[in-house]
Design an enzyme around this catalytic site. Structure first.
Site, short mmCIF file in Angstrom:
data_model
loop_
_atom_site.label_atom_id
_atom_site.label_comp_id
_atom_site.label_asym_id
_atom_site.label_seq_id
_atom_site.Cartn_x
_atom_site.Cartn_y
_atom_site.Cartn_z
N ALA A 262 8.87 0.41 -4.48
CA ALA A 262 9.93 -0.48 -3.46
C ALA A 262 9.13 -1.32 -2.57
CB ALA A 262 10.52 0.66 -2.58
N LYS A 263 9.79 -1.83 -1.85
CA LYS A 263 9.25 -2.82 -0.98
C LYS A 263 7.92 -2.18 -0.17
CE LYS A 263 10.09 -7.24 0.68
NZ LYS A 263 10.05 -7.96 -0.25
N ARG A 264 8.31 -0.92 0.14
CA ARG A 264 7.08 -0.36 1.25
C ARG A 264 5.64 -0.27 0.26
NH1 ARG A 264 7.81 5.08 0.26
NH2 ARG A 264 9.72 5.48 -1.22
N GLY A 266 4.48 -2.49 -1.31
CA GLY A 266 3.91 -3.73 -1.86
C GLY A 266 4.63 -4.14 -2.87
#
Ligand code: GLU
Length: 332
Positions: A262-264, A266
C-alpha cells in the site's frame, strides 16, 4: 495448466475503475496479458464498474491509458470494441438480469433483507474474514419465483438476492495454474451468497461469471485474493449450465510487514511513475523481476517477455517487496 481445454486461449483483465492502478494491479495485468500472448491467444479488457459508490469518472480512461503506456494491448475492450461488446459492466445489466431470472426459475435464489449485523448475530462461529461471517440461511423461506415481474419487484424491495448453496455441497475443487489443486467448502465457508445487492446491482460473483461465460473467456489470470471466490463462481457456472474457465491466481505483492502493498510502504501507481519520468521498460522489467521473470534491474518491453514466459514459472507464494526495491523503481 492442462491442455484439456480445446478452445483457443481467451484471457482477460478486469479492472475496477475505483482508483489509479498501483504496481500490484499492474503486475497482475502483465501476467494475465503474458499468459494470453504466450498462448497465441486473445486478450480482452473488461471494466468492472458496477460498484457505483466507489467508481470515479475518468478513472477507466486513465487506467487503460496507463496500461497501454506500460506496453500492454488488447484485442477487445471498451475502446477497441469487439464481438462481445459492450465491455463495461454497467452497460451489461440486461445479461445479469437474464441470468438472475434463470437462477430464480431453477429455484436457486431467495430474497434476503438481513443486515450485516443480523448475519453476524446469527452466525454460530463468526469469523472476521474479509467476506464476513458465514450466512446461516435464515431467509431461505423467501424463494424468488423466476418471472421477470417478480425479479423487478424484488429489486425495489431493498432485499438482496442470495444464491442458495446446497448444504450437502461437498468440496468444490479446481486445478489452479499457479496455486495447484485448490478446494473450498462454500456451504461451510460463506454459505448462501449475494448475487444481487440490495440496491439492485448485480453482485461481483454473478457479473464476473456471466461475463466470463458470455465473452468466451477460457483462462482467468487474476490476483490471489480472489482464489476463495472461485469456488462460488464455479457453483454459479454449474447452476447456469455454463463451462467454467481455467484459473490461475497470481501472488499478491506484500510489504515487508506482510501486509498487502500500500501507499504507506511507498507503493506507487503507474500514473505516479509515469509522471516522474520513469521509463515503462524499467517498470515492466521491475514488475517481471519481482516474480522471477526478469533479472533485477533489467529493462524490458512486455512483448520481450512473451517468448520466455510460462505460467508455470510464476511462484505461488506472495511476493514481499522491500522499501529499497520500491525506491530503486522510482529512480529514473
Ligand atoms: N474487478 C476485480 C478487481 O479489480 C477483478 C475481478 C476478476 O478478475 O475476477 O479486483
Amino acid at each position: 495448466m492442462t491442455d484439456s481445454f480445446p478452445a483457443p486461449c481467451r484471457g482477460r483483465f478486469a479492472p475496477s475503475p475505483t482508483g489509479a492502478l498501483h504496481v500490484g494491479n499492474a503486475r497482475t495485468a502483465l501476467l494475465a496479458w503474458l499468459h494470453a500472448r504466450a498462448a497465441g491467444g486473445t486478450f480482452v479488457m473488461r471494466v468492472e464498474d458496477l460498484d457505483f459508490g466507489r467508481v470515479r469518472p475518468g478513472i477507466m480512461e486513465a487506467q487503460l491509458d496507463d496500461l497501454r503506456w506500460l506496453g500492454l494491448d488488447w484485442d477487445e475492450g471498451p475502446d477497441a470494441g469487439g464481438p462481445h461488446a459492450p465491455y463495461v459492466q454497467s452497460e451489461r445489466v440486461a445479461l445479469y438480469e437474464d441470468a438472475l431470472r434463470r437462477l430464480a426459475r431453477d429455484g436457486h435464489l431467495f430474497a434476503c433483507g438481513c443486515s450485516r449485523r443480523d448475519i453476524a448475530a446469527a452466525a454460530s462461529a463468526p469469523h472476521a474474514g474479509e467476506e464476513g461471517p458465514r450466512y446461516s440461511g435464515m431467509c431461505r423461506r423467501h424463494p424468488v419465483p423466476g418471472d421477470a415481474v417478480s425479479i423487478t419487484r424484488w429489486a425495489v424491495s431493498e432485499r438482496a438476492l442470495r444464491f442458495r448453496v446446497d448444504d450437502a455441497e461437498e468440496e468444490v475443487c479446481f486445478d489452479d495454474g499457479v496455486q495447484g489443486r485448490a478446494c473450498f467448502r462454500p456451504a461451510a465457508d460463506t454459505g448462501d451468497f449475494v448475487v444481487r445487492r440490495k440496491d439492485g446491482l448485480a453482485a461481483y460473483q454473478l457479473a464476473v461469471v456471466v461475463d466470463d461465460a458470455a465473452m468466451g473467456i477460457t483462462d482467468v489470470v487474476r490476483g490471489g485474493d480472489l482464489l476463495g471466490s472461485t469456488a462460488r463462481q464455479i457453483l454459479l457456472f454449474r447452476a447456469l449450465g455454463l463451462p467454467a474457465p481455467r484459473y490461475a491466481h497470481v501472488p499478491l505483492m506484500l510489504g515487508a510487514d506482510g501486509e498487502r502493498l500500500a501507499k504507506r510502504h511507498g507503493s506507487v501507481s503507474l500514473a505516479e511513475l509515469r509522471g516522474e519520468g520513469v521509463a515503462p521498460e524499467k517498470v515492466a522489467g521491475w514488475l517481471a523481476s519481482t516474480c522471477g521473470l526478469a533479472e533485477p534491474g533489467e529493462h524490458v518491453l512486455p512483448a520481450d517477455l512473451v517468448p520466455r514466459f510460462s505460467t508455470s514459472l510464476i511462484p505461488a507464494a506472495p511476493t514481499i517487496v522491500t522499501g529499497a526495491s520500491l525506491a530503486a523503481l522510482r529512480t529514473r
